[in-house]
Scaffold this motif. Sequence first.
Motif, PDB file in Angstrom:
ATOM      1  N   LEU A  72       0.846  -1.187   0.000  1.00 54.53           N
ATOM      2  CA  LEU A  72       0.000   0.000   0.000  1.00 54.53           C
ATOM      3  C   LEU A  72       0.881   1.236   0.000  1.00 54.53           C
ATOM      4  O   LEU A  72       1.816   1.338   0.800  1.00 54.53           O
ATOM      5  CB  LEU A  72      -0.909   0.009   1.234  1.00 54.53           C
ATOM      6  N   ALA A  73       0.583   2.179  -0.895  1.00 51.13           N
ATOM      7  CA  ALA A  73       1.369   3.406  -1.007  1.00 51.13           C
ATOM      8  C   ALA A  73       0.741   4.509  -0.162  1.00 51.13           C
ATOM      9  O   ALA A  73      -0.479   4.613  -0.079  1.00 51.13           O
ATOM     10  CB  ALA A  73       1.441   3.843  -2.470  1.00 51.13           C
ATOM     11  N   GLY A  75       1.655   8.779   1.374  1.00 51.65           N
ATOM     12  CA  GLY A  75       2.539   9.938   1.442  1.00 51.65           C
ATOM     13  C   GLY A  75       2.975  10.254   2.860  1.00 51.65           C
ATOM     14  O   GLY A  75       3.880  11.040   3.071  1.00 51.65           O
ATOM     15  N   ASP A  76       2.326   9.655   3.838  1.00 53.98           N
ATOM     16  CA  ASP A  76       2.636   9.928   5.248  1.00 53.98           C
ATOM     17  C   ASP A  76       2.707   8.601   5.993  1.00 53.98           C
ATOM     18  O   ASP A  76       1.718   8.106   6.521  1.00 53.98           O
ATOM     19  CB  ASP A  76       1.558  10.829   5.845  1.00 53.98           C
ATOM     20  N   ILE A  77       3.885   8.017   6.028  1.00 54.80           N
ATOM     21  CA  ILE A  77       4.042   6.681   6.606  1.00 54.80           C
ATOM     22  C   ILE A  77       3.756   6.668   8.106  1.00 54.80           C
ATOM     23  O   ILE A  77       3.200   5.706   8.626  1.00 54.80           O
ATOM     24  CB  ILE A  77       5.419   6.069   6.279  1.00 54.80           C
ATOM     25  N   ALA A  78       4.080   7.745   8.810  1.00 55.53           N
ATOM     26  CA  ALA A  78       3.822   7.785  10.255  1.00 55.53           C
ATOM     27  C   ALA A  78       2.321   7.766  10.538  1.00 55.53           C
ATOM     28  O   ALA A  78       1.856   7.027  11.409  1.00 55.53           O
ATOM     29  CB  ALA A  78       4.480   9.010  10.884  1.00 55.53           C
ATOM     30  N   ARG A 106       7.743  -0.463   5.134  1.00 61.04           N
ATOM     31  CA  ARG A 106       7.683  -1.111   6.446  1.00 61.04           C
ATOM     32  C   ARG A 106       6.679  -2.240   6.334  1.00 61.04           C
ATOM     33  O   ARG A 106       5.694  -2.136   5.620  1.00 61.04           O
ATOM     34  CB  ARG A 106       7.221  -0.136   7.523  1.00 61.04           C
ATOM     35  N   VAL A 107       6.897  -3.307   7.106  1.00 60.86           N
ATOM     36  CA  VAL A 107       6.062  -4.492   7.021  1.00 60.86           C
ATOM     37  C   VAL A 107       5.187  -4.605   8.268  1.00 60.86           C
ATOM     38  O   VAL A 107       5.660  -4.441   9.386  1.00 60.86           O
ATOM     39  CB  VAL A 107       6.922  -5.770   6.866  1.00 60.86           C
ATOM     40  N   LEU A 118       3.603  -1.003   3.908  1.00 54.84           N
ATOM     41  CA  LEU A 118       3.335   0.399   3.634  1.00 54.84           C
ATOM     42  C   LEU A 118       4.586   0.944   2.968  1.00 54.84           C
ATOM     43  O   LEU A 118       5.687   0.762   3.484  1.00 54.84           O
ATOM     44  CB  LEU A 118       3.045   1.178   4.928  1.00 54.84           C
ATOM     45  N   ARG A 119       4.393   1.588   1.826  1.00 55.05           N
ATOM     46  CA  ARG A 119       5.518   2.145   1.073  1.00 55.05           C
ATOM     47  C   ARG A 119       5.289   3.622   0.884  1.00 55.05           C
ATOM     48  O   ARG A 119       4.175   4.080   0.742  1.00 55.05           O
ATOM     49  CB  ARG A 119       5.624   1.462  -0.287  1.00 55.05           C
TER      50      ARG A 119
END
Length: 121
Positions: A72-73, A75-78, A106-107, A118-119
């Motif tokens: 899943l892409a 723009g805000d990984i946090a 992150r997995v 998450l990418r």
Amino acid sequence: MAFSLLSLIVDAADLESESSFWRHLLGGTVTRTPTHHFLQTDGLPVIAIQQAPHHTPPQWPDGAPQQMHFDLATGDIAAAEQRVLDGGGRRLRPADDTDLDSAGSRVYASPAGHPFCLRTT
């Protein structure tokens, strides 16, 4: 001959927790039957959660292998990570690593133990 992706099927012993997790993460609506929950979200194929009473979660990377996973892409990984955790998902190894891996991801695992990434976009 051309194909289009109609749906993705995910096994789970607990239909409600798994479908609720994916709906929390991706939005959309869930249609329930006794053996399947169907998540329909704009722009994505249907995600069908299939009743599997004897489902054994993958133990990736150190045990029973994953059969497939979502990337899943975001723009805000946090913020995306917090949404995963709030919905009942968990971070997989290394759980205390705040950096992204070399692929920029992150997995995590869903409540049924299905790994996904998450990418960053």
